[in-house]
Design a protein around this motif. Structure first.
Motif, PDB file in Angstrom:
ATOM      1  N   LEU A 195      21.588 -49.110 -42.814  1.00 33.74           N
ATOM      2  CA  LEU A 195      22.704 -50.049 -42.773  1.00 33.74           C
ATOM      3  C   LEU A 195      22.229 -51.470 -43.078  1.00 33.74           C
ATOM      4  N   LEU A 196      21.129 -51.874 -42.459  1.00 28.88           N
ATOM      5  CA  LEU A 196      20.583 -53.212 -42.712  1.00 28.88           C
ATOM      6  C   LEU A 196      20.119 -53.363 -44.162  1.00 28.88           C
ATOM      7  N   ALA A 197      19.472 -52.327 -44.699  1.00 26.05           N
ATOM      8  CA  ALA A 197      19.014 -52.387 -46.092  1.00 26.05           C
ATOM      9  C   ALA A 197      20.206 -52.546 -47.033  1.00 26.05           C
ATOM     10  N   ASP A 198      21.287 -51.807 -46.781  1.00 23.45           N
ATOM     11  CA  ASP A 198      22.495 -51.926 -47.607  1.00 23.45           C
ATOM     12  C   ASP A 198      23.120 -53.315 -47.465  1.00 23.45           C
ATOM     13  N   ALA A 199      23.154 -53.827 -46.244  1.00 24.06           N
ATOM     14  CA  ALA A 199      23.735 -55.157 -46.012  1.00 24.06           C
ATOM     15  C   ALA A 199      22.923 -56.232 -46.737  1.00 24.06           C
ATOM     16  N   LEU A 200      21.596 -56.142 -46.651  1.00 21.25           N
ATOM     17  CA  LEU A 200      20.743 -57.116 -47.337  1.00 21.25           C
ATOM     18  C   LEU A 200      20.906 -57.029 -48.850  1.00 21.25           C
ATOM     19  N   HIS A 201      21.036 -55.810 -49.358  1.00 19.53           N
ATOM     20  CA  HIS A 201      21.221 -55.660 -50.799  1.00 19.53           C
ATOM     21  C   HIS A 201      22.573 -56.244 -51.244  1.00 19.53           C
ATOM     22  N   ARG A 202      23.607 -56.010 -50.442  1.00 22.11           N
ATOM     23  CA  ARG A 202      24.916 -56.600 -50.782  1.00 22.11           C
ATOM     24  C   ARG A 202      24.856 -58.125 -50.764  1.00 22.11           C
ATOM     25  N   ARG A 203      24.133 -58.650 -49.791  1.00 23.55           N
ATOM     26  CA  ARG A 203      24.073 -60.102 -49.656  1.00 23.55           C
ATOM     27  C   ARG A 203      23.176 -60.750 -50.717  1.00 23.55           C
ATOM     28  N   TYR A 204      22.022 -60.129 -51.003  1.00 23.07           N
ATOM     29  CA  TYR A 204      21.031 -60.786 -51.849  1.00 23.07           C
ATOM     30  C   TYR A 204      20.748 -60.088 -53.179  1.00 23.07           C
ATOM     31  N   GLY A 205      21.310 -58.924 -53.414  1.00 20.10           N
ATOM     32  CA  GLY A 205      21.002 -58.169 -54.631  1.00 20.10           C
ATOM     33  C   GLY A 205      21.317 -58.915 -55.915  1.00 20.10           C
ATOM     34  N   ARG A 206      22.481 -59.544 -55.971  1.00 20.21           N
ATOM     35  CA  ARG A 206      22.882 -60.273 -57.183  1.00 20.21           C
ATOM     36  C   ARG A 206      21.961 -61.463 -57.425  1.00 20.21           C
ATOM     37  N   VAL A 207      21.687 -62.217 -56.360  1.00 18.42           N
ATOM     38  CA  VAL A 207      20.808 -63.382 -56.491  1.00 18.42           C
ATOM     39  C   VAL A 207      19.413 -62.932 -56.933  1.00 18.42           C
ATOM     40  N   ALA A 208      18.903 -61.874 -56.336  1.00 18.75           N
ATOM     41  CA  ALA A 208      17.575 -61.378 -56.690  1.00 18.75           C
ATOM     42  C   ALA A 208      17.537 -60.929 -58.145  1.00 18.75           C
ATOM     43  N   SER A 252      12.476 -62.848 -49.484  1.00 23.89           N
ATOM     44  CA  SER A 252      11.603 -62.164 -50.430  1.00 23.89           C
ATOM     45  C   SER A 252      12.294 -60.854 -50.789  1.00 23.89           C
ATOM     46  N   ALA A 253      12.647 -60.713 -52.060  1.00 22.96           N
ATOM     47  CA  ALA A 253      13.359 -59.516 -52.519  1.00 22.96           C
ATOM     48  C   ALA A 253      12.453 -58.759 -53.486  1.00 22.96           C
ATOM     49  N   ASP A 254      12.114 -57.544 -53.132  1.00 18.59           N
ATOM     50  CA  ASP A 254      11.208 -56.744 -53.952  1.00 18.59           C
ATOM     51  C   ASP A 254      11.960 -55.550 -54.519  1.00 18.59           C
ATOM     52  N   LEU A 255      11.819 -55.341 -55.796  1.00 20.52           N
ATOM     53  CA  LEU A 255      12.364 -54.159 -56.464  1.00 20.52           C
ATOM     54  C   LEU A 255      11.170 -53.444 -57.082  1.00 20.52           C
ATOM     55  N   PRO A 256      10.634 -52.432 -56.371  1.00 20.40           N
ATOM     56  CA  PRO A 256       9.424 -51.769 -56.854  1.00 20.40           C
ATOM     57  C   PRO A 256       9.670 -51.004 -58.152  1.00 20.40           C
ATOM     58  N   LYS A 257       8.626 -50.932 -58.933  1.00 17.98           N
ATOM     59  CA  LYS A 257       8.668 -50.158 -60.172  1.00 17.98           C
ATOM     60  C   LYS A 257       8.282 -48.720 -59.837  1.00 17.98           C
ATOM     61  N   ARG A 258       9.053 -47.763 -60.289  1.00 11.39           N
ATOM     62  CA  ARG A 258       8.761 -46.348 -60.102  1.00 11.39           C
ATOM     63  C   ARG A 258       8.588 -45.731 -61.485  1.00 11.39           C
ATOM     64  N   VAL A 259       7.389 -45.319 -61.780  1.00 10.98           N
ATOM     65  CA  VAL A 259       7.096 -44.753 -63.096  1.00 10.98           C
ATOM     66  C   VAL A 259       6.850 -43.263 -62.946  1.00 10.98           C
ATOM     67  N   GLU A 260       7.457 -42.473 -63.795  1.00  9.72           N
ATOM     68  CA  GLU A 260       7.212 -41.033 -63.850  1.00  9.72           C
ATOM     69  C   GLU A 260       6.762 -40.689 -65.256  1.00  9.72           C
ATOM     70  N   TRP A 261       5.866 -39.747 -65.346  1.00  5.69           N
ATOM     71  CA  TRP A 261       5.319 -39.343 -66.632  1.00  5.69           C
ATOM     72  C   TRP A 261       5.684 -37.895 -66.906  1.00  5.69           C
ATOM     73  N   ASP A 262       6.130 -37.632 -68.122  1.00  2.32           N
ATOM     74  CA  ASP A 262       6.428 -36.270 -68.567  1.00  2.32           C
ATOM     75  C   ASP A 262       5.091 -35.571 -68.822  1.00  2.32           C
ATOM     76  N   GLN A 263       4.806 -34.539 -68.040  1.00  2.52           N
ATOM     77  CA  GLN A 263       3.495 -33.889 -68.088  1.00  2.52           C
ATOM     78  C   GLN A 263       3.203 -33.228 -69.446  1.00  2.52           C
ATOM     79  N   GLU A 264       4.193 -32.612 -70.042  1.00  4.26           N
ATOM     80  CA  GLU A 264       3.971 -31.976 -71.350  1.00  4.26           C
ATOM     81  C   GLU A 264       3.665 -33.019 -72.422  1.00  4.26           C
ATOM     82  N   ARG A 265       4.380 -34.113 -72.404  1.00  6.22           N
ATOM     83  CA  ARG A 265       4.132 -35.171 -73.390  1.00  6.22           C
ATOM     84  C   ARG A 265       2.787 -35.854 -73.148  1.00  6.22           C
ATOM     85  N   LEU A 266       2.413 -36.002 -71.869  1.00  5.27           N
ATOM     86  CA  LEU A 266       1.089 -36.547 -71.567  1.00  5.27           C
ATOM     87  C   LEU A 266      -0.004 -35.635 -72.111  1.00  5.27           C
TER      88      LEU A 266
END
Length: 157
Positions: free
Chosen positions: A46-59, A83-97
């Protein structure tokens, strides 16, 4: 007044004392702890959603102004540094790798200079292998354990 051990009582005990509690008390404490975890998760979400609603646009605007899609930005609100962090999540296609690694090899390059390779053997496959194959891989296998867990349910008499 109740003879029931509460989480407050439990907090004042060490593991040895708690281990001597009757199974009925342990079962109730497990239920209490599960309810507490569920409540804490709900409040945290609930707090994470509230913070995102409040600061997501500004961030998002700050990240765009800084020319980045992800990462941390900082800004002020009513005397608080946000401090607003949006982590990067990278996934790699194993067959293409695998195909890219094969191409590197065909170019005469050593893929280890560019990529980290981790080979995994699912335990269900390993246990299904014939003994000769298991023996080949056994020296590379280390078996550890996770944290033990227990559940208590009232037995039906």
């Amino acid at each position: 007044m109740s003879n029931r051990t509460t989480l407050t009582d439990l907090r004042g005990m060490d593991a040895g004392q708690a281990s001597r509690l009757p199974p009925a008390h342990l079962a109730l404490l497990l239920e209490d702890a599960a309810a507490l975890r569920a409540d804490a998760k709900h409040v945290s979400d609930l707090l994470a959603d509230a913070l995102h609603r409040r600061y997501g646009r500004v961030a998002a605007e700050r990240r765009q102004a800084e020319g980045k899609d992800t990462g941390r930005v900082r800004f002020l609100d009513a005397g608080f540094e946000i401090s607003a962090d949006l982590p990067k999540r990278v996934e790699w296609d194993q067959e293409r790798l695998a195909a890219a690694i094969a191409t590197l090899r065909s170019w005469g390059e050593d893929p280890a200079d560019y990529v980290a390779t981790e080979i995994k053997v699912p335990e269900s496959r390993f246990t299904a292998w014939p003994p000769k194959l298991q023996a080949l891989f056994q020296p590379a296998r280390t078996v550890g354990t996770g944290r033990p867990s227990y559940s208590l349910e009232q037995a039906e008499c």
